[in-house]
Scaffold this motif. Structure first.
Motif, PDB file in Angstrom:
ATOM      1  N   ASN A 621       0.997  -1.061  -0.159  1.00 17.60           N
ATOM      2  CA  ASN A 621      -0.013   0.030   0.029  1.00 17.60           C
ATOM      3  C   ASN A 621       0.852   1.210   0.000  1.00 17.60           C
ATOM      4  N   LYS A 622       0.322   2.274  -0.040  1.00 15.07           N
ATOM      5  CA  LYS A 622       1.054   3.634  -0.419  1.00 15.07           C
ATOM      6  C   LYS A 622       1.986   3.897   0.830  1.00 15.07           C
ATOM      7  N   GLU A 623       1.426   3.698   2.103  1.00 16.97           N
ATOM      8  CA  GLU A 623       2.538   3.939   3.033  1.00 16.97           C
ATOM      9  C   GLU A 623       3.556   3.034   3.094  1.00 16.97           C
ATOM     10  N   GLU A 651       8.520   5.345 -10.525  1.00 18.17           N
ATOM     11  CA  GLU A 651       6.853   5.463 -10.741  1.00 18.17           C
ATOM     12  C   GLU A 651       6.165   5.053  -9.466  1.00 18.17           C
ATOM     13  N   GLU A 652       6.750   4.007  -8.822  1.00 21.34           N
ATOM     14  CA  GLU A 652       6.209   3.489  -7.636  1.00 21.34           C
ATOM     15  C   GLU A 652       6.224   4.781  -6.467  1.00 21.34           C
ATOM     16  N   LYS A 653       7.487   5.536  -6.437  1.00 25.52           N
ATOM     17  CA  LYS A 653       7.387   6.815  -5.640  1.00 25.52           C
ATOM     18  C   LYS A 653       6.281   7.591  -5.844  1.00 25.52           C
ATOM     19  N   GLU A 654       6.007   8.119  -7.111  1.00 22.99           N
ATOM     20  CA  GLU A 654       4.836   8.805  -7.579  1.00 22.99           C
ATOM     21  C   GLU A 654       3.475   8.199  -6.986  1.00 22.99           C
ATOM     22  N   LYS A 655       3.419   6.978  -7.140  1.00 24.34           N
ATOM     23  CA  LYS A 655       2.191   6.401  -6.590  1.00 24.34           C
ATOM     24  C   LYS A 655       2.040   6.577  -5.208  1.00 24.34           C
ATOM     25  N   ALA A 656       3.181   6.466  -4.487  1.00 24.27           N
ATOM     26  CA  ALA A 656       3.226   6.631  -2.954  1.00 24.27           C
ATOM     27  C   ALA A 656       2.870   8.229  -2.491  1.00 24.27           C
ATOM     28  N   ILE A 657       3.262   8.873  -3.264  1.00 23.92           N
ATOM     29  CA  ILE A 657       2.948  10.452  -2.842  1.00 23.92           C
ATOM     30  C   ILE A 657       1.551  10.800  -3.008  1.00 23.92           C
TER      31      ILE A 657
END
Length: 657
Positions: A621-623, A651-657
């Motif tokens: 999940n994002k956190e 890409e995954e960092k952008e999803k998490a922010i």
């Protein structure tokens, strides 16, 4: 005028020279042999084949010796061979067609693929290829230069052009045994050392010296030489892609991923119209856990090779393995890992149809089919691939049935063999156990010297028979003769089990879990299910249960695997392969939260397991994403600059922010 002169230089080649000469007698009009100092039967063998034989004093210069042989050639064409090379007689028609249609030109020589059998055996799965220019017109001023790995030239007459043709030369000179016999490495290195002293090394020389170091397992020196070879602009030469793939392979082996990525993307990508680029890229994706992308690359490699074949283009750039066998083998592994059994079996079948002599592929396919198909269906399937009237193919199927413990298959193929009396000691005891022949098992004896590994396999069959018939006397008698002390301790465990005595030494059980797994697996294969259950219960340790769970998972016997995984999970005894399998299983069923929990625990136990982070980060999940991204960057910094890894992390960092 004579059509073809075969020119050779030889020394002490009595072992392989007959094969070479026999392979050319039907196509060569004359054979020229320059002998550089043989002390064995080489000269006598040459005379038996009516070769023209000339003595020559070796001067540490291959080109000089080659040119000496050319002096005596009177044919229209010259083919240069070594004693450890040969032609295939079934390909004579290709050679004859070439000589009938091709016109000799002053400026043109011909590059042929040399099919190299490498390693210790001439097996089909140990093949590489390399282009060599060995065929050229006589009387055109073409000769050799360079003292080692000599090259053809026209000298001051101008550039010599090279045309690729499809006739093959076959070669066994780099087999380990041959290298040891002839001390080729030391001889060649002395020539290279002279070249280096005189500052005469060309880019091609650095490439060939790199090959020499690589065959001698001196990888650091091989890399240095390949790097020097690739400094200039030699990308149009035939040897360049071989050097390029060689250096990428060595960087990969040494875990130098920044350089693997750099050379793959900047240089190897220029050959994207060949299968090699896509197979090598697929292996890189797979190693980092990007399985879907790896599958795409492997399928593209196969598609490109098939398209090139249809267009009658050169199918491979460097090695035929990259065009089918390697990508297919990798696909099979990924599909089984992702529980896509339909695709895995499809590609296993394709691989077996292409090469039905590969026992490992056959074993894997039969093992899987026997758990899901009737014996009649399995036999029908195999008989569509193999000719059971061919004794060698029938024996292969018999052997696989024996290893897999499949009694119905064993009976079927044994009835079509002339005899089963000439089996090895190991196969004798296997046959007795599987066919329920207790008398043969009791009467088993061998006077042959048995290596340690075979001793363990024999012990497994003896142990299985002892459990099957509740009789440990034969097991004790035979294993007392074995050299491996561990086998004696294992025998005590089996005897205790048969006598229904408690086995209290848990540490011994844990230490012996690999061998006990083999016994349990064999009991399962021969369908002694009640004995199997009791044996596992009596000898269970976390190590044994993890092995059994993963064995059943890999066979897609999911219910059995999950039962064992549940036992381990309740006691927090899952090992890393079990955690990974459960993570993939739950991800495949879209239970992403559970998948992350299992993969996170696997990474906790083995933080440097780089291939796990892709799925872990992807499904978190994002956190959690940022936590695992930062952990990967901290623990595996050497991979963060790999282009596709860097892009994924962004890409995954952008999803998490």
């Amino acid at each position: 005028m004579k059509r073809l002169s075969v020119c050779m230089i030889v020394k002490d080649e009595e072992e392989l020279l007959p094969r070479c000469l026999d392979s050319v007698t039907g196509i060569a009009d004359e054979i020229i042999i320059v002998d550089t100092g043989s002390t064995d039967r080489t000269k006598q063998i040459a005379e038996e084949y009516s070769a023209k034989l000339y003595d020559y004093t070796w001067s540490n210069d291959f080109a000089a010796a080659r040119n000496e042989s050319l002096r005596y050639a009177s044919g229209k064409w010259i083919l240069v061979l070594d004693a450890d090379e040969y032609l295939a007689k079934e390909e004579y028609s290709l050679w004859n067609d070439f000589f009938e249609k091709e016109k000799p030109l002053d400026y043109l020589a011909y590059t042929l693929p040399v099919i190299n059998f490498t390693g210790d055996k001439e097996s089909d799965d140990e093949i590489t290829t390399a282009p060599v220019t060995r065929l050229f017109p006589n009387f055109k001023g073409i000769y050799f230069e360079r003292p080692i790995h000599e090259q053809l030239t026209r000298g001051k007459q101008g550039e010599l052009f090279h045309k690729k043709i499809t006739m093959n030369i076959y070669h066994t000179g780099y087999q380990t045994k041959r290298l040891n016999e002839k001390n080729k490495h030391e001889r060649n290195m002395s020539i290279f050392n002279e070249l280096k002293k005189s500052d005469s090394m060309s880019e091609y020389d650095w490439f060939t010296l790199g090959n020499q170091h690589r065959y001698a397992k001196n990888e650091d020196e091989a890399i240095k030489c390949y790097e020097l070879a690739l400094v200039g602009d030699s990308s149009r030469t035939a040897w360049y892609p071989h050097c390029l793939i060689g250096i990428i392979s060595l960087y990969f082996k040494q875990n130098r991923w920044d350089l693997v990525d750099e050379w793959t993307e900047n240089q190897l990508s220029k050959y994207a119209d060949f299968a090699e680029y896509h197979t090598i890229k697929g292996i890189q994706y797979e190693t980092m856990g990007f399985f879907e992308k790896a599958v795409g690359c492997y399928l593209e490699a196969i598609r490109i090779a098939e398209q090139r074949a249809k267009k009658k283009q050169e199918i491979w750039l460097v090695d035929p393995m990259y065009s089918f066998e390697t990508p297919v083998q990798q696909l099979i592994g990924i599909y089984f890992r992702l529980n896509d059994n339909k695709q895995a079996i499809y590609w296993l079948s394709k691989l077996l149809h292409k090469n039905n002599k590969n026992p490992q592929v056959l074993l894997k396919l039969v093992e899987w089919l026997c758990h899901y198909e009737s014996q009649e269906s399995v036999i029908s399937f195999l008989n569509n691939i193999y000719d059971i009237n061919n004794i060698s193919e029938c024996r292969l199927l018999f052997k696989v049935s024996l290893v897999m413990g499949q009694v119905e298959l064993l009976h079927y193929y044994s009835q079509r063999m002339d005899s089963v009396k000439d089996l090895s000691p190991l196969d004798q005891i296997r046959y007795a156990v599987i066919t329920n022949d207790k008398e043969a098992w009791l009467n088993f004896a061998t006077t042959e010297a048995i290596d340690v590994e075979t001793q363990l396999q024999l012990w497994v069959q003896l142990a299985v028979g002892a459990i099957k018939w509740n009789s440990h006397i034969k097991l004790e008698e035979t294993t007392s003769q074995f050299q491996k002390s561990a086998v004696l301790d294992l025998t005590k465990t089996i005897i205790s089990f048969i006598n229904e005595e408690p086995i209290t030494d848990e540490q011994a059980l844990r230490n012996d879990s690999d061998s006990l797994f083999l016994v349990a697996k064999q009991l399962f294969l021969i369908k002694e299910y009640e004995k199997f259950d009791k044996f596992v219960e009596a000898t269970k340790t976390p190590e044994l249960i993890n092995q059994l769970a993963n064995y059943f998972y890999n066979l897609s016997l999911t219910e059995m695997a999950l039962n064992y995984y549940s036992i381990l999970l309740s006691k927090q005894q899952l090992d890393i392969p079990s955690l990974v399998n459960l993570g993939i299983y739950h991800a495949n069923h879209q239970y992403y939260e559970d998948a992350v929990q299992f993969l996170a625990e696997a990474v906790r136990q083995q933080p440097t397991a780089k291939h796990l982070y892709y799925s872990l980060i992807r499904y978190a999940n994002k956190e959690e994403k940022l936590v695992y991204i930062n952990q990967f960057i901290e623990v595996c910094p050497e991979y963060t600059n790999v282009s596709f890894v860097r892009d994924f992390l962004m890409e995954e960092k952008e999803k998490a922010i």
